[in-house]
Design a protein around this motif. Sequence first.
Motif, PDB file in Angstrom:
ATOM      1  N   ILE A 281      -9.549   6.268  -6.229  1.00 17.94           N
ATOM      2  CA  ILE A 281      -8.556   7.261  -6.666  1.00 17.94           C
ATOM      3  C   ILE A 281      -9.192   7.960  -8.062  1.00 17.94           C
ATOM      4  CG2 ILE A 281      -6.283   8.133  -7.059  1.00 17.94           C
ATOM      5  CD1 ILE A 281      -6.819   7.490  -4.229  1.00 17.94           C
ATOM      6  N   ASN A 282      -9.359   9.480  -8.056  1.00 17.72           N
ATOM      7  CA  ASN A 282      -9.641   9.893  -9.186  1.00 17.72           C
ATOM      8  C   ASN A 282      -8.530  10.411  -9.745  1.00 17.72           C
ATOM      9  OD1 ASN A 282     -11.685  11.049  -6.816  1.00 17.72           O
ATOM     10  ND2 ASN A 282     -12.680  10.365  -8.597  1.00 17.72           N
ATOM     11  N   TYR A 283      -7.220  10.704  -8.993  1.00 17.49           N
ATOM     12  CA  TYR A 283      -6.323  11.673  -9.718  1.00 17.49           C
ATOM     13  C   TYR A 283      -5.103  11.062  -9.170  1.00 17.49           C
ATOM     14  CZ  TYR A 283      -3.901  16.046 -10.632  1.00 17.49           C
ATOM     15  OH  TYR A 283      -2.837  17.257 -10.809  1.00 17.49           O
ATOM     16  N   VAL A 284      -4.184  10.654 -10.242  1.00 13.29           N
ATOM     17  CA  VAL A 284      -2.720  10.220  -9.884  1.00 13.29           C
ATOM     18  C   VAL A 284      -1.644  11.409 -10.336  1.00 13.29           C
ATOM     19  CG1 VAL A 284      -0.887   8.412 -10.134  1.00 13.29           C
ATOM     20  CG2 VAL A 284      -3.300   7.721  -9.723  1.00 13.29           C
ATOM     21  N   PHE A 285      -0.774  11.631  -9.370  1.00  6.03           N
ATOM     22  CA  PHE A 285       0.245  12.778  -9.634  1.00  6.03           C
ATOM     23  C   PHE A 285       1.640  11.870  -9.431  1.00  6.03           C
ATOM     24  CE2 PHE A 285       2.410  16.715  -8.477  1.00  6.03           C
ATOM     25  CZ  PHE A 285       3.122  16.809  -9.566  1.00  6.03           C
ATOM     26  N   GLY A 312     -11.741   7.426 -16.085  1.00  3.95           N
ATOM     27  CA  GLY A 312     -12.033   8.235 -15.085  1.00  3.95           C
ATOM     28  C   GLY A 312     -11.001   8.650 -14.006  1.00  3.95           C
ATOM     29  N   VAL A 313      -9.779   8.254 -14.607  1.00 10.14           N
ATOM     30  CA  VAL A 313      -8.809   8.646 -13.545  1.00 10.14           C
ATOM     31  C   VAL A 313      -7.897   9.449 -14.468  1.00 10.14           C
ATOM     32  CG1 VAL A 313      -6.442   7.674 -12.503  1.00 10.14           C
ATOM     33  CG2 VAL A 313      -8.645   6.475 -12.109  1.00 10.14           C
ATOM     34  N   GLN A 314      -7.411  10.597 -13.683  1.00  8.70           N
ATOM     35  CA  GLN A 314      -6.544  11.413 -14.770  1.00  8.70           C
ATOM     36  C   GLN A 314      -5.077  10.981 -14.217  1.00  8.70           C
ATOM     37  OE1 GLN A 314      -7.015  15.658 -13.787  1.00  8.70           O
ATOM     38  NE2 GLN A 314      -5.048  16.359 -15.035  1.00  8.70           N
ATOM     39  N   CYS A 315      -4.053  10.922 -14.829  1.00  9.77           N
ATOM     40  CA  CYS A 315      -2.673  10.519 -14.181  1.00  9.77           C
ATOM     41  C   CYS A 315      -1.897  11.605 -14.903  1.00  9.77           C
ATOM     42  CB  CYS A 315      -2.414   9.095 -14.835  1.00  9.77           C
ATOM     43  SG  CYS A 315      -0.690   8.667 -14.291  1.00  9.77           S
ATOM     44  N   LEU A 316      -1.066  12.324 -14.152  1.00 14.91           N
ATOM     45  CA  LEU A 316      -0.330  13.460 -14.459  1.00 14.91           C
ATOM     46  C   LEU A 316       1.081  12.912 -14.214  1.00 14.91           C
ATOM     47  CD1 LEU A 316       0.145  16.416 -15.600  1.00 14.91           C
ATOM     48  CD2 LEU A 316       0.012  16.976 -13.282  1.00 14.91           C
ATOM     49  N   VAL A 317       2.101  13.210 -15.062  1.00 17.97           N
ATOM     50  CA  VAL A 317       3.329  12.727 -14.676  1.00 17.97           C
ATOM     51  C   VAL A 317       4.207  13.886 -15.137  1.00 17.97           C
ATOM     52  CG1 VAL A 317       5.354  11.123 -15.204  1.00 17.97           C
ATOM     53  CG2 VAL A 317       2.987  10.227 -15.160  1.00 17.97           C
ATOM     54  N   HIS A 395       0.403   1.674 -10.212  1.00 11.85           N
ATOM     55  CA  HIS A 395      -0.718   0.679 -10.193  1.00 11.85           C
ATOM     56  C   HIS A 395      -1.846   1.100  -9.783  1.00 11.85           C
ATOM     57  CE1 HIS A 395       1.504  -3.351 -10.306  1.00 11.85           C
ATOM     58  NE2 HIS A 395       2.530  -2.595  -9.747  1.00 11.85           N
ATOM     59  N   THR A 396      -2.101   2.150  -9.260  1.00 10.48           N
ATOM     60  CA  THR A 396      -3.309   2.901  -8.801  1.00 10.48           C
ATOM     61  C   THR A 396      -3.872   3.600 -10.006  1.00 10.48           C
ATOM     62  OG1 THR A 396      -2.593   3.306  -6.535  1.00 10.48           O
ATOM     63  CG2 THR A 396      -4.380   4.897  -7.218  1.00 10.48           C
ATOM     64  N   ALA A 397      -3.174   4.055 -10.910  1.00 10.16           N
ATOM     65  CA  ALA A 397      -3.614   4.566 -11.954  1.00 10.16           C
ATOM     66  C   ALA A 397      -4.348   3.697 -13.115  1.00 10.16           C
ATOM     67  CB  ALA A 397      -2.495   5.324 -12.886  1.00 10.16           C
ATOM     68  N   ILE A 398      -3.657   2.394 -12.884  1.00  6.75           N
ATOM     69  CA  ILE A 398      -4.501   1.574 -13.758  1.00  6.75           C
ATOM     70  C   ILE A 398      -5.761   0.958 -13.145  1.00  6.75           C
ATOM     71  CG2 ILE A 398      -4.037  -0.912 -14.628  1.00  6.75           C
ATOM     72  CD1 ILE A 398      -0.910  -0.346 -14.546  1.00  6.75           C
ATOM     73  N   ARG A 399      -5.692   0.800 -11.880  1.00  3.54           N
ATOM     74  CA  ARG A 399      -6.871   0.298 -11.177  1.00  3.54           C
ATOM     75  C   ARG A 399      -7.734   1.273 -10.888  1.00  3.54           C
ATOM     76  NH1 ARG A 399      -2.505  -2.770 -10.428  1.00  3.54           N
ATOM     77  NH2 ARG A 399      -2.564  -4.817  -9.683  1.00  3.54           N
ATOM     78  N   GLY A 400      -7.652   2.356 -10.504  1.00  3.17           N
ATOM     79  CA  GLY A 400      -8.607   3.345 -10.054  1.00  3.17           C
ATOM     80  C   GLY A 400      -8.899   3.233  -8.778  1.00  3.17           C
ATOM     81  N   GLU A 401      -7.885   2.545  -8.059  1.00  2.48           N
ATOM     82  CA  GLU A 401      -8.013   2.391  -6.472  1.00  2.48           C
ATOM     83  C   GLU A 401      -6.955   1.747  -6.137  1.00  2.48           C
ATOM     84  OE1 GLU A 401     -11.024  -0.736  -6.364  1.00  2.48           O
ATOM     85  OE2 GLU A 401      -9.819  -2.162  -6.351  1.00  2.48           O
ATOM     86  N   LEU A 402      -6.452   2.214  -4.541  1.00  2.00           N
ATOM     87  CA  LEU A 402      -5.184   1.437  -4.050  1.00  2.00           C
ATOM     88  C   LEU A 402      -5.224  -0.025  -4.220  1.00  2.00           C
ATOM     89  CD1 LEU A 402      -5.107   4.115  -1.096  1.00  2.00           C
ATOM     90  CD2 LEU A 402      -3.643   3.931  -2.983  1.00  2.00           C
ATOM     91  N   PRO A 403      -4.154  -0.498  -4.655  1.00  2.00           N
ATOM     92  CA  PRO A 403      -3.927  -2.013  -4.712  1.00  2.00           C
ATOM     93  C   PRO A 403      -3.525  -2.787  -3.438  1.00  2.00           C
ATOM     94  CG  PRO A 403      -2.016  -0.994  -5.477  1.00  2.00           C
ATOM     95  CD  PRO A 403      -3.026   0.229  -5.091  1.00  2.00           C
ATOM     96  N   LYS A 404      -3.495  -3.928  -3.383  1.00  2.00           N
ATOM     97  CA  LYS A 404      -3.055  -4.797  -2.510  1.00  2.00           C
ATOM     98  C   LYS A 404      -1.429  -4.473  -2.665  1.00  2.00           C
ATOM     99  CE  LYS A 404      -6.768  -8.276  -2.061  1.00  2.00           C
ATOM    100  NZ  LYS A 404      -7.051  -9.662  -2.033  1.00  2.00           N
ATOM    101  N   SER A 405      -0.819  -4.798  -1.692  1.00  2.00           N
ATOM    102  CA  SER A 405       0.911  -4.633  -1.645  1.00  2.00           C
ATOM    103  C   SER A 405       1.234  -5.982  -2.449  1.00  2.00           C
ATOM    104  CB  SER A 405       1.556  -4.938  -0.260  1.00  2.00           C
ATOM    105  OG  SER A 405       0.859  -5.888   0.603  1.00  2.00           O
ATOM    106  N   SER A 406       0.354  -7.042  -2.430  1.00  2.00           N
ATOM    107  CA  SER A 406       0.973  -8.158  -3.244  1.00  2.00           C
ATOM    108  C   SER A 406       0.735  -8.239  -4.475  1.00  2.00           C
ATOM    109  CB  SER A 406       0.069  -9.465  -2.503  1.00  2.00           C
ATOM    110  OG  SER A 406      -1.397  -9.195  -2.597  1.00  2.00           O
ATOM    111  N   GLU A 407       0.000  -7.532  -5.022  1.00  2.00           N
ATOM    112  CA  GLU A 407      -0.005  -7.348  -6.572  1.00  2.00           C
ATOM    113  C   GLU A 407       0.950  -6.288  -7.163  1.00  2.00           C
ATOM    114  OE1 GLU A 407      -5.054  -6.993  -6.427  1.00  2.00           O
ATOM    115  OE2 GLU A 407      -4.052  -5.033  -6.047  1.00  2.00           O
ATOM    116  N   LEU A 408       1.661  -5.666  -6.303  1.00  2.00           N
ATOM    117  CA  LEU A 408       2.651  -4.468  -7.015  1.00  2.00           C
ATOM    118  C   LEU A 408       3.692  -4.959  -7.757  1.00  2.00           C
ATOM    119  CD1 LEU A 408       3.140  -2.211  -3.582  1.00  2.00           C
ATOM    120  CD2 LEU A 408       1.510  -1.894  -5.841  1.00  2.00           C
TER     121      LEU A 408
END
Length: 410
Positions: A281-285, A312-317, A395-408
Amino acid sequence: MKPTLVEQIIASHAKRERVSHGELVTAQVDRVYLQDGNSPTIAMLFEKHGFTHVFDRDRVAIFFDHSVIAPDKHIAARLREAERLADRLGVRVFRAGEGISHVVALEEGWYEPGTIVVGSDSHTCTGGSTQCLALGMGASDCAAAMVTGQTWLRVPDTVWMDVRGRPGPATRARDVVFYALRQNGQEPFLYKSVEWTGSWFDELGLDSCASIANLGVEMGAKCTFLPPGPGRPEGMKPIEPPDACDPRVIVVDVEGLPPMVSKPHSPGNAVPLDECEGFKINYVFIGTCTNGRLEDIAEAAAVLGDAKVRAGVQCLVTPGSRRVYIEAMERGYIAKLMQAGAIISPPGCSACLGTQGSIPASGDRVLSTMNRNFLGRMGNSEADIYLASPLVAAHTAIRGELPKSSELLQ
């Protein structure tokens, strides 16, 4: 059978003892509100037909939420046109930066149980969180309601969503809606009044209930109603739904339901999070009228905490309202998000519609907490949009990818 919630509300506003589904009726409205994206069209209708007044200036309002920061001179001109309409009519104006219409309407107590509210945006259905018949309508219908204080509609039939069980600990209210869409499609809900029922709703606060009601239009429903519960207005007492074997009752078994992700390019294209684990993921909104409320900002801040948004990830809140923004600052959420590397934008619709920044780049994969991921939704048809909860998004913003549900919940 006793009248359903939607039949009770319409009958009371049509000055009738009873109405039946399928009838065309004229009903009084309690409030009308517009947003800046289509209020210029309504202004043209007023000019074309010589309208100079509204039925009650205290019950009509215009919000500037879709284009809080005008991206070009054309949008700026449309905003000025909307301002002139508000000035001519003498109605209340919520200026740019005060928040998204549906979020603010809920804060202001406009969605009173048993009332009818008409809005010029499809997500007006958010009002169903407090058992208000809240209807998104087009420009002509909104203009007519503003002038006459009335609207016409066909009384919708009702379906009941009987939620059974308890979802997993990392699963949020919106996930249940997308799961229901995955299981049933839109067909059972088209132009229906959806009444949600089940003991699970006793555990939800108003913010979560607003997320469910907000997604009624994604289901294809005319309107949607959440049951009254703790921390929410007392509301009307729903009738007992029919037996589960009745085709109007849809049982939704959410026992142990995992978090869901809607893949491009439809909200109903939902799958369990683990099926997308590792997607870059490049961009989290994080924001919008679906999940820009205080509990959403709080959850994102708790996850990001002392972490950092991945390079490399843009996180907009985007907080959903000024009230949310201020309280989030007072509680330290905004500072945590900014220290983690998130960009905080002014309250409003922000990047959701794609009429203002931040527009994703071609080839981007976006993870958003908004309600729609149609092709081109955020202003670039060459970007892919995934939908998920603020918990998954943070969690995605931190990892740069979609996480496992067990990591949430670690």
